[in-house]
Scaffold this motif. Structure first.
Motif, mmCIF file in Angstrom:
data_model
loop_
_atom_site.group_PDB
_atom_site.id
_atom_site.type_symbol
_atom_site.label_atom_id
_atom_site.label_comp_id
_atom_site.label_asym_id
_atom_site.label_seq_id
_atom_site.Cartn_x
_atom_site.Cartn_y
_atom_site.Cartn_z
ATOM 1 N N MET A 1 62.783 -29.930 -5.824
ATOM 2 C CA MET A 1 62.979 -31.340 -6.133
ATOM 3 C C MET A 1 63.222 -32.125 -4.846
ATOM 4 N N LYS A 2 62.361 -33.099 -4.557
ATOM 5 C CA LYS A 2 62.478 -33.935 -3.365
ATOM 6 C C LYS A 2 63.489 -35.041 -3.626
ATOM 7 N N LYS A 3 64.370 -35.260 -2.645
ATOM 8 C CA LYS A 3 65.458 -36.215 -2.835
ATOM 9 C C LYS A 3 65.457 -37.281 -1.731
ATOM 10 N N LEU A 4 65.554 -38.521 -2.159
ATOM 11 C CA LEU A 4 65.639 -39.684 -1.277
ATOM 12 C C LEU A 4 67.053 -40.229 -1.342
ATOM 13 N N ALA A 5 67.602 -40.623 -0.199
ATOM 14 C CA ALA A 5 68.944 -41.209 -0.175
ATOM 15 C C ALA A 5 68.938 -42.541 0.560
ATOM 16 N N ILE A 6 69.818 -43.426 0.138
ATOM 17 C CA ILE A 6 70.061 -44.699 0.818
ATOM 18 C C ILE A 6 71.566 -44.886 0.912
ATOM 19 N N ILE A 7 72.050 -45.162 2.110
ATOM 20 C CA ILE A 7 73.470 -45.436 2.336
ATOM 21 C C ILE A 7 73.673 -46.935 2.119
ATOM 22 N N SER A 8 74.668 -47.298 1.324
ATOM 23 C CA SER A 8 74.697 -48.684 0.853
ATOM 24 C C SER A 8 76.099 -49.248 0.688
ATOM 25 N N GLU A 9 76.131 -50.569 0.515
ATOM 26 C CA GLU A 9 77.320 -51.283 0.049
ATOM 27 C C GLU A 9 76.998 -52.034 -1.239
ATOM 28 N N PHE A 10 75.802 -52.622 -1.313
ATOM 29 C CA PHE A 10 75.378 -53.394 -2.488
ATOM 30 C C PHE A 10 76.438 -54.421 -2.868
ATOM 31 N N ASN A 11 76.780 -55.264 -1.902
ATOM 32 C CA ASN A 11 77.935 -56.150 -2.066
ATOM 33 C C ASN A 11 77.545 -57.634 -2.011
ATOM 34 N N PRO A 12 76.770 -58.152 -2.996
ATOM 35 C CA PRO A 12 76.321 -57.482 -4.231
ATOM 36 C C PRO A 12 74.894 -56.937 -4.082
ATOM 37 N N PHE A 13 74.415 -56.257 -5.141
ATOM 38 C CA PHE A 13 73.039 -55.746 -5.175
ATOM 39 C C PHE A 13 72.093 -56.934 -5.360
ATOM 40 N N HIS A 14 71.147 -57.103 -4.408
ATOM 41 C CA HIS A 14 70.251 -58.263 -4.469
ATOM 42 C C HIS A 14 68.784 -57.832 -4.379
ATOM 43 N N ASN A 15 67.891 -58.819 -4.355
ATOM 44 C CA ASN A 15 66.449 -58.527 -4.376
ATOM 45 C C ASN A 15 65.999 -57.723 -3.166
ATOM 46 N N GLY A 16 66.667 -57.917 -2.020
ATOM 47 C CA GLY A 16 66.316 -57.132 -0.841
ATOM 48 C C GLY A 16 66.611 -55.656 -1.041
ATOM 49 N N THR A 28 57.744 -42.278 -0.397
ATOM 50 C CA THR A 28 58.147 -40.869 -0.376
ATOM 51 C C THR A 28 57.722 -40.073 -1.604
ATOM 52 N N LYS A 29 57.466 -40.752 -2.711
ATOM 53 C CA LYS A 29 57.082 -40.075 -3.967
ATOM 54 C C LYS A 29 58.121 -39.005 -4.349
ATOM 55 N N THR A 30 59.395 -39.333 -4.149
ATOM 56 C CA THR A 30 60.439 -38.342 -4.418
ATOM 57 C C THR A 30 60.791 -38.276 -5.900
ATOM 58 N N ASP A 31 61.485 -37.198 -6.263
ATOM 59 C CA ASP A 31 61.865 -36.966 -7.655
ATOM 60 C C ASP A 31 63.187 -37.629 -8.013
ATOM 61 N N LEU A 32 64.042 -37.838 -7.017
ATOM 62 C CA LEU A 32 65.393 -38.320 -7.291
ATOM 63 C C LEU A 32 65.842 -39.280 -6.200
ATOM 64 N N ALA A 33 66.423 -40.425 -6.599
ATOM 65 C CA ALA A 33 66.924 -41.424 -5.652
ATOM 66 C C ALA A 33 68.447 -41.479 -5.731
ATOM 67 N N ILE A 34 69.091 -41.257 -4.587
ATOM 68 C CA ILE A 34 70.550 -41.183 -4.500
ATOM 69 C C ILE A 34 71.071 -42.323 -3.629
ATOM 70 N N GLU A 326 70.037 -39.175 -16.665
ATOM 71 C CA GLU A 326 69.709 -37.803 -17.088
ATOM 72 C C GLU A 326 69.022 -37.006 -15.981
ATOM 73 N N LYS A 327 68.168 -37.681 -15.196
ATOM 74 C CA LYS A 327 67.475 -36.977 -14.109
ATOM 75 C C LYS A 327 68.450 -36.382 -13.104
ATOM 76 N N ALA A 328 69.569 -37.077 -12.885
ATOM 77 C CA ALA A 328 70.538 -36.640 -11.878
ATOM 78 C C ALA A 328 71.219 -35.336 -12.252
ATOM 79 N N THR A 329 71.233 -34.998 -13.534
ATOM 80 C CA THR A 329 71.891 -33.757 -13.930
ATOM 81 C C THR A 329 71.194 -32.544 -13.321
ATOM 82 N N ARG A 330 69.938 -32.721 -12.932
ATOM 83 C CA ARG A 330 69.206 -31.614 -12.286
ATOM 84 C C ARG A 330 69.802 -31.286 -10.919
ATOM 85 N N ILE A 331 70.200 -32.318 -10.187
ATOM 86 C CA ILE A 331 70.778 -32.058 -8.864
ATOM 87 C C ILE A 331 72.158 -31.426 -9.003
#
Length: 394
Positions: A1-16, A28-34, A326-331
């Motif tokens: 399972m390919k995993k993509l990660a983004i380090i964030s604050e999302f303060n707040p979460f916006h269109n960018g 990346t065509k990854t299976d899971l986004a973290i 539900e997808k995250a339960t795989r990791i």
């Protein structure tokens, strides 16, 4: 399972942010986004606009599968430590890609310049040390060193320097992780005013809460912001300041071991506090060539939370989940031999003493935030985390 990660604050979460996750998944065509997301206190040394659970749920609604909480001793540090400790944790999740926003340059040019800087690290470090010796803060010294080394200015921005630190940390911890820089659209990270109809920085949104910001955020994120504003107060910086003053001036608790402390700041702070300044007055007075506003504010919160320097040496091995589908339960199945998964209070029973120390520190920060927004204490234990339904095609 390919995993993509983004380090964030999302303060707040916006269109960018939505653009970033969508483009990263497309590339990346990854299976899971973290998302590894700051909790209720963010890197600039301030309380977040809305709480961590609301921001995590907004992220889950807009493309992420799993949001985990960054321990506050990481989020309340400079770019160098912030990036290194974040990559260290994400590496334990066995991520394949790390995506992040950049400014002014396309991805290839950014990677080319970053490689040049890292390959000449000794020279950059020497230049940085020279500027520190000239009484500049580390952040300012790094900025000036890079400017002198590169000659050009288009690379130099706080967002790009943080992105550079991500790449530097990846090169030290696990070069197999592939960095995915994605150029921001419409607004840079430090923009104070809204200039675009669709894209704006988190800073400009926070500064214009009474304006028409709805178009700048995904619907679910905007709704969570409005709901939060209706139920809670904006975190009181004066109340935070009162706690700081009590601890330093009345309790006289030592500050020297706190993260972000530099020799002499305790005496300097006490001198400034004798005239009973407001929070903003104190911050402006405390700033110098050596100490930025962000550093002073981070130090204040680290001091209040007893975030001591030894925390950087702890090798903790758990993740605190804020939202998942539900997808995250795989990791969870993939990493359970290496990392403890904390979703509910009962999950802390199997934590090591070091892990428990970090976990309790995260709860303490959450309760401090509750005090500032006038929310009931121990929300980490009372907030239900539900599994969001998803489709395998996502």
């Amino acid at each position: 399972m390919k995993k993509l990660a983004i380090i964030s604050e999302f303060n707040p979460f916006h269109n960018g942010h939505k653009y970033l996750i969508d483009k990263a998944k497309e590339f990346t065509k990854t299976d899971l986004a973290i998302s590894l997301m700051s909790g209720d206190f963010v890197q600039r040394g301030e309380a977040s606009l809305i709480d961590k659970y609301s921001r995590a749920e907004a992220a889950l609604d807009n493309g992420f599968d799993l949001v985990i909480e960054m321990p506050n001793f990481i989020s309340l540090q400079s770019a160098e430590f912030f990036s290194y400790k974040s990559i260290e944790l994400l590496n334990k999740l066995k991520i394949d890609y790390l995506a992040f926003g950049i400014e002014n340059l396309d991805s290839e040019k950014f990677l080319e310049i970053s490689a040049k800087i890292i390959n000449n690290n000794e020279l950059v470090e020497e230049l940085t040390k020279n500027f520190i010796d000239s009484k500049h803060s580390f952040t300012e010294a790094r900025y000036l060193a890079l400017k002198k080394f590169l000659v050009v200015d288009d690379f130099i921005s706080s967002n790009n320097i943080l992105a550079l630190e991500y790449i530097r940390s990846i090169s030290k911890i696990n070069p197999q992780i592939k960095p995915i820089p994605i150029r921001r659209l419409g607004a840079n990270n430090q923009d104070l005013n809204i200039k675009d109809e669709k894209f704006a920085s988190s800073t400009s949104i926070r500064r214009n809460l009474s304006g028409n910001i709805k178009k700048l955020m995904p619907y679910s994120s905007y709704q969570k912001l409005k709901d939060f504003q209706e139920n809670y107060k904006i975190a009181s910086k004066e109340k935070l300041f009162d706690i700081f003053k009590y601890k330093l001036m009345i309790e006289e608790s030592p500050i020297k071991d706190s993260l972000c402390y530099e020799e002499g700041l305790d005496n300097y702070f006490r001198q400034l506090l004798k005239n009973n300044p407001s929070y903003d007055e104190f911050i402006n007075l405390a700033v110098s060539r050596r100490n930025t506003k962000a550093r002073v504010k981070r130090l204040m919160i680290n001091y209040i939370l007893n975030n001591h320097k030894y925390l950087n040496e702890i090798d903790f091995n758990f993740v605190k989940v804020l939202a998942f589908n539900e997808k995250a339960t795989r990791i969870f199945r993939d990493i359970k031999e290496d990392l403890r998964i904390v979703i509910r209070k009962s999950d802390i029973e199997n934590l090591s003493s070091d892990d428990l120390l970090i976990y309790e520190n995260m709860v303490k920060a959450s309760n401090l935030y509750s005090l500032l927004i006038e929310r009931d204490f121990n929300s980490d234990f009372t907030r239900n985390i539900s599994i969001k339904k998803t489709y395998e095609a996502n």
